[in-house]
Design a protein around this motif. Sequence first.
Motif, PDB file in Angstrom:
ATOM      1  N   ALA A 151     -50.392 -14.879 -29.883  1.00 39.56           N
ATOM      2  CA  ALA A 151     -49.576 -15.101 -28.685  1.00 39.56           C
ATOM      3  C   ALA A 151     -50.024 -14.162 -27.572  1.00 39.56           C
ATOM      4  O   ALA A 151     -50.392 -13.009 -27.828  1.00 39.56           O
ATOM      5  CB  ALA A 151     -48.094 -14.860 -28.980  1.00 39.56           C
ATOM      6  N   GLY A 152     -49.988 -14.671 -26.345  1.00 40.99           N
ATOM      7  CA  GLY A 152     -50.299 -13.830 -25.199  1.00 40.99           C
ATOM      8  C   GLY A 152     -49.225 -12.786 -24.980  1.00 40.99           C
ATOM      9  O   GLY A 152     -48.032 -13.086 -25.065  1.00 40.99           O
ATOM     10  N   VAL A 153     -49.642 -11.558 -24.728  1.00 37.69           N
ATOM     11  CA  VAL A 153     -48.712 -10.454 -24.481  1.00 37.69           C
ATOM     12  C   VAL A 153     -49.037  -9.875 -23.110  1.00 37.69           C
ATOM     13  O   VAL A 153     -50.187  -9.546 -22.819  1.00 37.69           O
ATOM     14  CB  VAL A 153     -48.820  -9.371 -25.563  1.00 37.69           C
ATOM     15  CG1 VAL A 153     -47.903  -8.201 -25.246  1.00 37.69           C
ATOM     16  CG2 VAL A 153     -48.476  -9.962 -26.939  1.00 37.69           C
ATOM     17  N   VAL A 154     -48.010  -9.742 -22.261  1.00 39.22           N
ATOM     18  CA  VAL A 154     -48.217  -9.316 -20.878  1.00 39.22           C
ATOM     19  C   VAL A 154     -47.927  -7.826 -20.731  1.00 39.22           C
ATOM     20  O   VAL A 154     -47.006  -7.289 -21.349  1.00 39.22           O
ATOM     21  CB  VAL A 154     -47.303 -10.120 -19.930  1.00 39.22           C
ATOM     22  CG1 VAL A 154     -47.482  -9.666 -18.489  1.00 39.22           C
ATOM     23  CG2 VAL A 154     -47.592 -11.617 -20.055  1.00 39.22           C
ATOM     24  N   GLY A 155     -48.716  -7.142 -19.896  1.00 41.91           N
ATOM     25  CA  GLY A 155     -48.489  -5.735 -19.595  1.00 41.91           C
ATOM     26  C   GLY A 155     -49.733  -5.105 -19.008  1.00 41.91           C
ATOM     27  O   GLY A 155     -50.850  -5.476 -19.363  1.00 41.91           O
TER      28      GLY A 155
ATOM     29  N   ALA B 103     -45.688   1.294 -25.792  1.00 43.89           N
ATOM     30  CA  ALA B 103     -46.549   1.481 -26.949  1.00 43.89           C
ATOM     31  C   ALA B 103     -46.259   0.466 -28.045  1.00 43.89           C
ATOM     32  O   ALA B 103     -47.184  -0.043 -28.698  1.00 43.89           O
ATOM     33  CB  ALA B 103     -46.388   2.903 -27.501  1.00 43.89           C
ATOM     34  N   ASP B 104     -44.989   0.123 -28.250  1.00 45.31           N
ATOM     35  CA  ASP B 104     -44.666  -0.826 -29.307  1.00 45.31           C
ATOM     36  C   ASP B 104     -45.102  -2.237 -28.945  1.00 45.31           C
ATOM     37  O   ASP B 104     -45.503  -3.019 -29.824  1.00 45.31           O
ATOM     38  CB  ASP B 104     -43.168  -0.782 -29.644  1.00 45.31           C
ATOM     39  CG  ASP B 104     -42.280  -1.117 -28.456  1.00 45.31           C
ATOM     40  OD1 ASP B 104     -42.752  -1.041 -27.306  1.00 45.31           O
ATOM     41  OD2 ASP B 104     -41.102  -1.456 -28.690  1.00 45.31           O
ATOM     42  N   THR B 105     -45.112  -2.563 -27.642  1.00 46.86           N
ATOM     43  CA  THR B 105     -45.597  -3.871 -27.214  1.00 46.86           C
ATOM     44  C   THR B 105     -47.097  -3.977 -27.418  1.00 46.86           C
ATOM     45  O   THR B 105     -47.618  -5.003 -27.884  1.00 46.86           O
ATOM     46  CB  THR B 105     -45.254  -4.123 -25.735  1.00 46.86           C
ATOM     47  OG1 THR B 105     -43.843  -4.045 -25.567  1.00 46.86           O
ATOM     48  CG2 THR B 105     -45.738  -5.482 -25.274  1.00 46.86           C
ATOM     49  N   PHE B 106     -47.817  -2.916 -27.082  1.00 45.03           N
ATOM     50  CA  PHE B 106     -49.261  -2.899 -27.305  1.00 45.03           C
ATOM     51  C   PHE B 106     -49.581  -3.033 -28.792  1.00 45.03           C
ATOM     52  O   PHE B 106     -50.461  -3.808 -29.190  1.00 45.03           O
ATOM     53  CB  PHE B 106     -49.855  -1.599 -26.755  1.00 45.03           C
ATOM     54  CG  PHE B 106     -51.328  -1.458 -27.027  1.00 45.03           C
ATOM     55  CD1 PHE B 106     -52.258  -2.137 -26.258  1.00 45.03           C
ATOM     56  CD2 PHE B 106     -51.784  -0.659 -28.067  1.00 45.03           C
ATOM     57  CE1 PHE B 106     -53.615  -2.021 -26.514  1.00 45.03           C
ATOM     58  CE2 PHE B 106     -53.132  -0.531 -28.325  1.00 45.03           C
ATOM     59  CZ  PHE B 106     -54.058  -1.215 -27.555  1.00 45.03           C
ATOM     60  N   ALA B 107     -48.861  -2.279 -29.615  1.00 49.28           N
ATOM     61  CA  ALA B 107     -49.094  -2.335 -31.057  1.00 49.28           C
ATOM     62  C   ALA B 107     -48.822  -3.739 -31.599  1.00 49.28           C
ATOM     63  O   ALA B 107     -49.573  -4.240 -32.452  1.00 49.28           O
ATOM     64  CB  ALA B 107     -48.226  -1.309 -31.773  1.00 49.28           C
ATOM     65  N   ARG B 108     -47.766  -4.372 -31.110  1.00 53.71           N
ATOM     66  CA  ARG B 108     -47.441  -5.730 -31.563  1.00 53.71           C
ATOM     67  C   ARG B 108     -48.534  -6.714 -31.163  1.00 53.71           C
ATOM     68  O   ARG B 108     -48.913  -7.601 -31.940  1.00 53.71           O
ATOM     69  CB  ARG B 108     -46.099  -6.164 -30.967  1.00 53.71           C
ATOM     70  CG  ARG B 108     -45.697  -7.591 -31.300  1.00 53.71           C
ATOM     71  CD  ARG B 108     -44.262  -7.876 -30.882  1.00 53.71           C
ATOM     72  NE  ARG B 108     -44.043  -7.656 -29.460  1.00 53.71           N
ATOM     73  CZ  ARG B 108     -44.287  -8.574 -28.515  1.00 53.71           C
ATOM     74  NH1 ARG B 108     -44.760  -9.750 -28.855  1.00 53.71           N
ATOM     75  NH2 ARG B 108     -44.038  -8.302 -27.254  1.00 53.71           N
ATOM     76  N   SER B 109     -49.075  -6.551 -29.942  1.00 52.72           N
ATOM     77  CA  SER B 109     -50.136  -7.430 -29.484  1.00 52.72           C
ATOM     78  C   SER B 109     -51.374  -7.309 -30.373  1.00 52.72           C
ATOM     79  O   SER B 109     -51.973  -8.318 -30.771  1.00 52.72           O
ATOM     80  CB  SER B 109     -50.504  -7.098 -28.035  1.00 52.72           C
ATOM     81  OG  SER B 109     -51.550  -7.928 -27.578  1.00 52.72           O
TER      82      SER B 109
ATOM     83  N   SER C 106     -54.009  -6.197 -23.176  1.00 52.18           N
ATOM     84  CA  SER C 106     -53.871  -5.980 -24.616  1.00 52.18           C
ATOM     85  C   SER C 106     -54.268  -7.233 -25.388  1.00 52.18           C
ATOM     86  O   SER C 106     -54.943  -7.153 -26.427  1.00 52.18           O
ATOM     87  CB  SER C 106     -52.439  -5.566 -24.967  1.00 52.18           C
ATOM     88  OG  SER C 106     -51.522  -6.617 -24.756  1.00 52.18           O
ATOM     89  N   TYR C 107     -53.877  -8.389 -24.883  1.00 55.58           N
ATOM     90  CA  TYR C 107     -54.242  -9.657 -25.512  1.00 55.58           C
ATOM     91  C   TYR C 107     -55.752  -9.864 -25.441  1.00 55.58           C
ATOM     92  O   TYR C 107     -56.396 -10.218 -26.439  1.00 55.58           O
ATOM     93  CB  TYR C 107     -53.507 -10.784 -24.794  1.00 55.58           C
ATOM     94  CG  TYR C 107     -53.796 -12.172 -25.305  1.00 55.58           C
ATOM     95  CD1 TYR C 107     -53.446 -12.553 -26.598  1.00 55.58           C
ATOM     96  CD2 TYR C 107     -54.391 -13.129 -24.478  1.00 55.58           C
ATOM     97  CE1 TYR C 107     -53.682 -13.843 -27.052  1.00 55.58           C
ATOM     98  CE2 TYR C 107     -54.628 -14.411 -24.926  1.00 55.58           C
ATOM     99  CZ  TYR C 107     -54.281 -14.766 -26.212  1.00 55.58           C
ATOM    100  OH  TYR C 107     -54.527 -16.049 -26.660  1.00 55.58           O
ATOM    101  N   GLY C 108     -56.335  -9.632 -24.266  1.00 53.03           N
ATOM    102  CA  GLY C 108     -57.772  -9.801 -24.102  1.00 53.03           C
ATOM    103  C   GLY C 108     -58.573  -8.850 -24.971  1.00 53.03           C
ATOM    104  O   GLY C 108     -59.583  -9.234 -25.573  1.00 53.03           O
ATOM    105  N   CYS C 109     -58.130  -7.595 -25.057  1.00 55.37           N
ATOM    106  CA  CYS C 109     -58.845  -6.625 -25.904  1.00 55.37           C
ATOM    107  C   CYS C 109     -58.753  -7.012 -27.379  1.00 55.37           C
ATOM    108  O   CYS C 109     -59.715  -6.867 -28.137  1.00 55.37           O
ATOM    109  CB  CYS C 109     -58.281  -5.228 -25.687  1.00 55.37           C
ATOM    110  SG  CYS C 109     -58.718  -4.502 -24.085  1.00 55.37           S
TER     111      CYS C 109
END
Length: 257
Positions: free
Chosen positions: A88-92, A99-105, A147-150
């Motif tokens: 799933a795409g994650v925005v930020g 940090a938790d959003t990045f980790a989830r992505s 984060s999604y792209g990486c």
Amino acid sequence: MTEGRKNAAVLGASEEGGTGWAIAQALAARGFAVTAGARRQAGIDKLAGEIGGKAVACDATVEADVARFCEAAAEDGGIDCAVLVAGAGVVGLIDDIPADTFARSMKLNFESAYLFVRHAARAMNDGGSIVLMSSIAGTNPWHGYFSYGCAKAALQMLVKYAAIEYGPRGIRVNAVCPGPISTPAAGHLLDHPRAGPIVAAEVPLGRCARPEEVAEAVAWLGTAPGWITGETIHTDGGMFLRRPPIVADIKAAMAGG
């Protein structure tokens, strides 16, 4: 394995009209006995009923679930084709993403891929094929989706390492790299009368892909070309030749600006 049939496993296939659903249908149409997996049981139960396959609930980020899913798909003679669609795409932005959003992505879009490769390969017959789902965001930076792209860029490198590691068994590992796909989940954007054309304008073929078009590419890559491995193939209508749409323009269009 059912007499005369090979086995396929598709993880991330619970959305009717979605890409995973279309991939499962395409593989079933090619004669594969398909095991469909996703977190939501109801969707995969319906899909399995339609294609004469099997449904196994699975969270792609939980290793025990992934192992159990692959084992279930291999019960009748080993897996011959395994496809991971979950993500799933994650925005930020780099400066403000929690940090938790990045980790989830990273967990959903990259770690799930190496777990899937690991356990699919363990349950796979020699000469089988693994196909992962990348994204144009992994090759062309899309503002706000770092984060999604990486994660997807890391997935594409995983494909290369896995192709080398599993090559001695004749297992091919590849990925497809779509742009926006016209699924029910993306309808709010791609079917929007003002925002949709902004996205389509960056696709040389003039529109976004339909799920079945990406599914046909996945099915071909997973079943037909015996001498392709370690590749990531764009299935985006040529969008990678241009630029991703400007997010601010999309937001303005959806807001009526």
